[in-house]
Design an enzyme around this catalytic site. Structure first.
Site, PDB file in Angstrom:
ATOM      1  N   CYS A  25      34.737  44.672  25.717  1.00 12.87           N
ATOM      2  CA  CYS A  25      34.099  44.036  24.564  1.00 12.87           C
ATOM      3  C   CYS A  25      33.229  45.054  23.854  1.00 12.87           C
ATOM      4  O   CYS A  25      32.464  45.785  24.501  1.00 12.87           O
ATOM      5  CB  CYS A  25      33.185  42.901  25.025  1.00 12.87           C
ATOM      6  SG  CYS A  25      34.061  41.456  25.590  1.00 12.87           S
ATOM      7  N   GLN A 102      43.769  40.969  25.602  1.00  8.37           N
ATOM      8  CA  GLN A 102      43.272  40.063  26.636  1.00  8.37           C
ATOM      9  C   GLN A 102      42.770  38.790  25.957  1.00  8.37           C
ATOM     10  O   GLN A 102      41.782  38.824  25.220  1.00  8.37           O
ATOM     11  CB  GLN A 102      42.136  40.734  27.411  1.00  8.37           C
ATOM     12  CG  GLN A 102      41.692  39.928  28.608  1.00  8.37           C
ATOM     13  CD  GLN A 102      40.464  40.509  29.288  1.00  8.37           C
ATOM     14  OE1 GLN A 102      39.459  40.763  28.642  1.00  8.37           O
ATOM     15  NE2 GLN A 102      40.551  40.706  30.586  1.00  8.37           N
ATOM     16  N   TYR A 188      34.282  33.486  33.080  1.00 11.36           N
ATOM     17  CA  TYR A 188      34.637  32.827  31.813  1.00 11.36           C
ATOM     18  C   TYR A 188      35.478  31.563  32.084  1.00 11.36           C
ATOM     19  O   TYR A 188      35.707  31.202  33.236  1.00 11.36           O
ATOM     20  CB  TYR A 188      35.305  33.834  30.867  1.00 11.36           C
ATOM     21  CG  TYR A 188      34.334  34.954  30.532  1.00 11.36           C
ATOM     22  CD1 TYR A 188      33.151  34.666  29.843  1.00 11.36           C
ATOM     23  CD2 TYR A 188      34.540  36.257  30.960  1.00 11.36           C
ATOM     24  CE1 TYR A 188      32.214  35.657  29.574  1.00 11.36           C
ATOM     25  CE2 TYR A 188      33.608  37.262  30.693  1.00 11.36           C
ATOM     26  CZ  TYR A 188      32.450  36.954  30.001  1.00 11.36           C
ATOM     27  OH  TYR A 188      31.515  37.927  29.745  1.00 11.36           O
ATOM     28  N   ARG A 236      43.954  38.813  34.441  1.00 12.66           N
ATOM     29  CA  ARG A 236      42.879  39.462  35.211  1.00 12.66           C
ATOM     30  C   ARG A 236      42.190  38.394  36.036  1.00 12.66           C
ATOM     31  O   ARG A 236      41.839  37.321  35.527  1.00 12.66           O
ATOM     32  CB  ARG A 236      41.891  40.145  34.274  1.00 12.66           C
ATOM     33  CG  ARG A 236      40.709  40.724  35.023  1.00 12.66           C
ATOM     34  CD  ARG A 236      39.843  41.619  34.168  1.00 12.66           C
ATOM     35  NE  ARG A 236      40.272  43.009  34.269  1.00 12.66           N
ATOM     36  CZ  ARG A 236      39.487  44.051  33.979  1.00 12.66           C
ATOM     37  NH1 ARG A 236      38.259  43.863  33.550  1.00 12.66           N
ATOM     38  NH2 ARG A 236      39.928  45.280  34.096  1.00 12.66           N
TER      39      ARG A 236
HETATM   40  C1  LIG Z   1      31.271  47.789  27.600  1.00 15.82           C
HETATM   41  C2  LIG Z   1      32.107  46.979  28.543  1.00 15.82           C
HETATM   42  C3  LIG Z   1      32.787  45.866  28.076  1.00 15.82           C
HETATM   43  C4  LIG Z   1      33.612  45.128  28.935  1.00 15.82           C
HETATM   44  N1  LIG Z   1      34.367  44.097  28.434  1.00 15.82           N
HETATM   45  C5  LIG Z   1      35.312  43.515  29.207  1.00 15.82           C
HETATM   46  C6  LIG Z   1      36.258  42.618  28.654  1.00 15.82           C
HETATM   47  O1  LIG Z   1      36.311  42.396  27.441  1.00 15.82           O
HETATM   48  N2  LIG Z   1      37.145  42.043  29.503  1.00 15.82           N
HETATM   49  C7  LIG Z   1      37.157  42.325  30.844  1.00 15.82           C
HETATM   50  O2  LIG Z   1      37.974  41.780  31.574  1.00 15.82           O
HETATM   51  N3  LIG Z   1      36.297  43.209  31.382  1.00 15.82           N
HETATM   52  C8  LIG Z   1      35.398  43.824  30.586  1.00 15.82           C
HETATM   53  N4  LIG Z   1      34.583  44.781  31.110  1.00 15.82           N
HETATM   54  C9  LIG Z   1      34.782  45.187  32.514  1.00 15.82           C
HETATM   55  C10 LIG Z   1      35.683  46.417  32.560  1.00 15.82           C
HETATM   56  O3  LIG Z   1      36.959  46.166  32.010  1.00 15.82           O
HETATM   57  C11 LIG Z   1      35.823  46.942  33.992  1.00 15.82           C
HETATM   58  O4  LIG Z   1      36.471  45.963  34.770  1.00 15.82           O
HETATM   59  C12 LIG Z   1      34.476  47.282  34.626  1.00 15.82           C
HETATM   60  O5  LIG Z   1      33.656  47.989  33.706  1.00 15.82           O
HETATM   61  C13 LIG Z   1      34.654  48.141  35.876  1.00 15.82           C
HETATM   62  O6  LIG Z   1      35.375  49.314  35.548  1.00 15.82           O
HETATM   63  P1  LIG Z   1      34.653  50.748  35.363  1.00 15.82           P
HETATM   64  O7  LIG Z   1      33.897  51.011  36.633  1.00 15.82           O
HETATM   65  O8  LIG Z   1      35.810  51.703  35.156  1.00 15.82           O
HETATM   66  O9  LIG Z   1      33.744  50.669  34.185  1.00 15.82           O
HETATM   67  C14 LIG Z   1      33.718  45.506  30.291  1.00 15.82           C
HETATM   68  C15 LIG Z   1      32.996  46.600  30.753  1.00 15.82           C
HETATM   69  C16 LIG Z   1      32.228  47.357  29.904  1.00 15.82           C
HETATM   70  C17 LIG Z   1      31.515  48.563  30.433  1.00 15.82           C
END
Ligand SMILES: Cc1cc2nc3c(=O)[nH]c(=O)nc-3n(C[C@H](O)[C@H](O)[C@H](O)COP(=O)(O)O)c2cc1C
Length: 368
Positions: A25, A102, A188, A236
């Site tokens: 997001c 998504q 959600y 997911r």
């Molecule tokens: C800025 C930001 C926005 C995110 N938005 C979503 C989202 O829209 N949908 C989702 O399933 N996860 C979202 N996440 C979770 C990430 O997709 C991911 O699962 C989580 O950050 C762990 O991965 P990482 O350690 O590589 O950051 C978001 C994470 C971050 C940092």
């Protein structure tokens, strides 16, 4: 030969490697419409060399947005704003890169402030700074933390939301997305149906694990039926709520099997709770064991995510058969050229856009 850089079959589509940009997001949409920020964000990720670029959670109806800044796909305006972004991103993409969307509904977590303004409900704090709050809906009238009580969904409302999912999936197909994913994690709406902590309905959509799965699975089945075979489909999920009495990995194995039965090509295995107070014990690759178990017990194509930052770490996850695909989120924000670094470290080849070709080799680790 790098396992990470080997192709992956997702339903009928082939991805050039096992690396995905995780949905993130951005909270800068206007009335659900993508903006210039999305254009630069997705254009740079499109040329990153990742086999799959997942767009952020995109609401299927306005009240399903988390914040006023969330993307939507529920009107001609939201569709045309997204069409522009996708068209530009595609024109800059590495060969073979595919784009996924998504689809999401925030349920009782809707009507929030953006994270950099604290993420509380819009009705708390300075009124009106980001826009007016709206009434959230949920499987049961149970509040998320300090948020106001949501309205319990009637079966008629659930049907309207199911139709909104199908309509958004059809719009995503018209826009040319290659993959459609349902967000069933992170507290959600779909997750609120699945979890006994947030779903206390006593009708056919609550009261037992299989009843709680019923509505998400019905939506999944209908979305899948609305997609042509050329579009990949997955979800997911939260494999653990890290909360007493919440969902665990046994549930995730069962739910993954059910998703597979209704047509899912893959699951993306995350974790997280519907409970506002639960903290997630982040550590490198902490969700990989969940993916590994789901993959070995169901055979479904499995994506893992969470604190994966190093190319060798990602390579080992794939080479050791713990998952079929890795998704990275924050590592791509910090380094949109992560795939170049991975390719140079692992001795694989990847795409460099011709104007940037002279940067090739600069990410290779220094010789010892
Ligand atoms: C800025 C930001 C926005 C995110 N938005 C979503 C989202 O829209 N949908 C989702 O399933 N996860 C979202 N996440 C979770 C990430 O997709 C991911 O699962 C989580 O950050 C762990 O991965 P990482 O350690 O590589 O950051 C978001 C994470 C971050 C940092």
């Amino acid at each position: 030969m790098s396992a990470l850089f080997s192709p992956l079959q997702l339903g009928t589509i082939q991805l050039p490697n096992r690396i995905a940009v995780s949905p993130m997001c951005q909270y800068v949409a206007q009335d659900g419409q993508a903006t210039d920020w999305h254009l630069q964000h997705l254009a740079q990720l499109a040329m990153s060399g990742a086999g799959l670029v997942m767009l952020e959670a995109t609401a299927v109806e306005p009240r399903g947005r988390i914040t006023h800044g969330c993307l939507g796909l529920y009107s001609s305006q939201t569709a045309s704003a997204l069409e522009r972004v996708l068209r530009v991103a595609r024109s800059m993409a590495a060969p073979g890169t595919r784009f996924g969307i998504q689809l999401s509904h925030a349920g009782r977590k809707a009507s929030s402030r953006v994270p950099w303004r604290g993420g509380a409900h819009l009705s708390t704090g300075e009124a009106g700074a980001e826009g007016e709050p709206w009434q959230a809906v949920a499987p049961s009238a149970l509040a998320f933390g300090e948020f106001p009580l949501p309205t319990e969904l009637s079966t008629r409302d659930m049907e309207a939301i199911a139709q909104a999912y199908v309509a958004a999936a059809q719009a995503a197909v018209r826009l040319g997305f290659d993959v459609v994913e349902l967000h069933c994690a992170h507290g959600y709406l779909m997750h609120q149906f699945l979890s006994p902590l947030s779903n206390q309905r006593d009708d056919a959509f609550g009261s037992s694990a299989s009843a709680r799965q019923r509505w998400p699975l019905q939506v999944a089945e209908r979305v899948h039926a609305a997609l042509p075979a050329s579009v990949g489909f997955g979800a997911r999920i939260s494999a653990s709520e890290w909360t007493q009495g919440g969902l665990d990995v046994d549930h995730a194995v069962h739910f993954s099997r059910e998703l597979q039965r209704v047509g899912a090509d893959y699951v993306c295995v995350s974790s997280g709770s519907v409970d506002a107070g639960t903290r997630i014990p982040f550590s490198p690759g902490f969700q990989v064991p969940f993916a590994s178990r789901i993959r070995s017990e169901t055979g479904i194509v499995t994506r893992t995510v969470g604190a994966i930052t190093e190319p060798t770490q990602a390579e080992d996850i794939i080479a050791n058969g713990h998952a079929d695909q890795v998704a990275l989120a924050r590592a791509f924000l910090a380094d949109p050229r992560w795939v170049w670094r991975a390719a140079e470290e692992l001795g694989a080849t990847t795409f460099y856009p011709p104007p940037y070709e002279r940067a090739k080799g600069l990410r290779r680790p220094p010789a010892r």
